[in-house]
Design an enzyme around this catalytic site. Sequence first.
Site, PDB file in Angstrom:
ATOM      1  N   ASP A 193       0.862  -1.180   0.000  1.00  0.00           N
ATOM      2  CA  ASP A 193       0.000   0.000   0.000  1.00  0.00           C
ATOM      3  C   ASP A 193       0.900   1.233   0.000  1.00  0.00           C
ATOM      4  O   ASP A 193       1.619   1.493   0.963  1.00  0.00           O
ATOM      5  CB  ASP A 193      -0.898  -0.031   1.248  1.00  0.00           C
ATOM      6  N   HIS A 194       0.833   1.998  -1.093  1.00  0.00           N
ATOM      7  CA  HIS A 194       1.749   3.138  -1.224  1.00  0.00           C
ATOM      8  C   HIS A 194       1.440   4.255  -0.236  1.00  0.00           C
ATOM      9  O   HIS A 194       2.245   5.187  -0.077  1.00  0.00           O
ATOM     10  CB  HIS A 194       1.683   3.692  -2.654  1.00  0.00           C
ATOM     11  N   ARG A 195       0.325   4.170   0.471  1.00  0.00           N
ATOM     12  CA  ARG A 195       0.013   5.192   1.472  1.00  0.00           C
ATOM     13  C   ARG A 195       0.832   5.017   2.738  1.00  0.00           C
ATOM     14  O   ARG A 195       1.052   5.989   3.474  1.00  0.00           O
ATOM     15  CB  ARG A 195      -1.479   5.150   1.813  1.00  0.00           C
ATOM     16  N   CYS A 216       3.998   3.701   2.962  1.00  0.00           N
ATOM     17  CA  CYS A 216       5.441   3.838   2.795  1.00  0.00           C
ATOM     18  C   CYS A 216       5.763   4.246   1.365  1.00  0.00           C
ATOM     19  O   CYS A 216       4.914   4.168   0.473  1.00  0.00           O
ATOM     20  CB  CYS A 216       6.171   2.535   3.129  1.00  0.00           C
TER      21      CYS A 216
END
Length: 435
Positions: free
Chosen positions: A405-407, A409
Amino acid sequence: MPVVREFTLPDLGEGLTGAEVVRWMVEVGEVIAVDQPVVEVETAKAVVEVPCPYGGVVTARYGEPGEEVAVGAPLVTVAVAPVDGPTDAPGGGSAVSAAPATEVERPLVGYGVAEPGRSGRRRRVGVTGAAPVAVAAPVAPVAPAVSAAPAVVPVISPLVRRLAREQGVDLAALTGSGPDGLIVRADVERAVAAKVSAPAAQAAAVVEGVIPLRGLRKAVAEKLSRSHREIPAATCWVDADATELMALRRQLNSAPGPKVSVLALLARICTVALARFPELNSSMTEDGSGIIRHQVVHLGFAAQGERGLVVPVVREAQALTTEQLGEELGRLTEAARKGSLTPAELTGGTFTLNNYGVFGVDGSTPILNHPEAAMLGVGRIVAKPWVHEGQLAVREVTQLSFTFDHRVCDGGTAGGFLRFVADCVERPGTLLRQL
């Protein structure tokens, strides 16, 4: 007079909104004890037995196998005897055991927990007087059938009769085209041709059907759709030389004791990597306004079971030894195959390990197991040409993929995690520095 109590479908955990009836374990008119399982239902998590908190006579059941029952909807009604003693049942049978008419509903003891000393035999009794019990409507008497005189089939030719017999044609169902309605050979041949063409015409007329989403399949569809819709996921991957890891496994399994699986070694690598990169053992808050950093690793892993693909969870995996991880992974895998996993064993994961190499594939870009923030995928381990210490050699190579999940890291953290995992696969002795 007996008091009829209604038992509704309780919330079986994780905020489920309903369950599908798999099979009934009691019949209408049967005497049940308190906390006796009455129905087996399939939720989005597992197949469970639901016990009833009332003891008495079952007067009605709601829902047929395959039907969905909402949480809070009636499941069964039970006629409970009043406190002032037993009542004679119709036909001289013994009455239901006395129970307080004003009793408060007992909490469920658990999914399928039986009362000690309960008799395993099932009894049927009539339900007494004024209890609102559903009674089958009386069946109207049927007049005895009168034997009809055998029909005379207008066929003269024995050849026509023989042809009809060989082709399975009922002559009595045919209308003859010969004189005075006589059945001729052409009539039988037309009937045979119609029988042959009917299945083909029926197959041509079949329209593609719609298979309703139910139970586990419905839950998986909803969860994957939500994950794909809400989580901005990204995937990176790397090839790794697993020769040393496989050699370590053979060395460990040569000693007495339980065997260590490749999955157990990969699970140990994941717990160490998550301790180094704790950002990835996290999830977003429900409203997306914050990040929940989990203090323990509840490690989920993909397993194929009777109900399809499920994700059992190893609780506090970071606290287990490699041998203990192997034993717990084996236990949960066997339970998945038998379909006996409980809802608690299928929920609460914080990170997922997906060994899709067992399906004979190399790579994948999986959808995250919502609300988790990361998943490590491992492809098949196969012999490939590889440059090792400056020389071309045949090595055991696998592909590692990491979806995150790019949110929670940036790419640097995800890349660092994957590189650390790959280094541990290629040089498993690196783990000793982290343990």
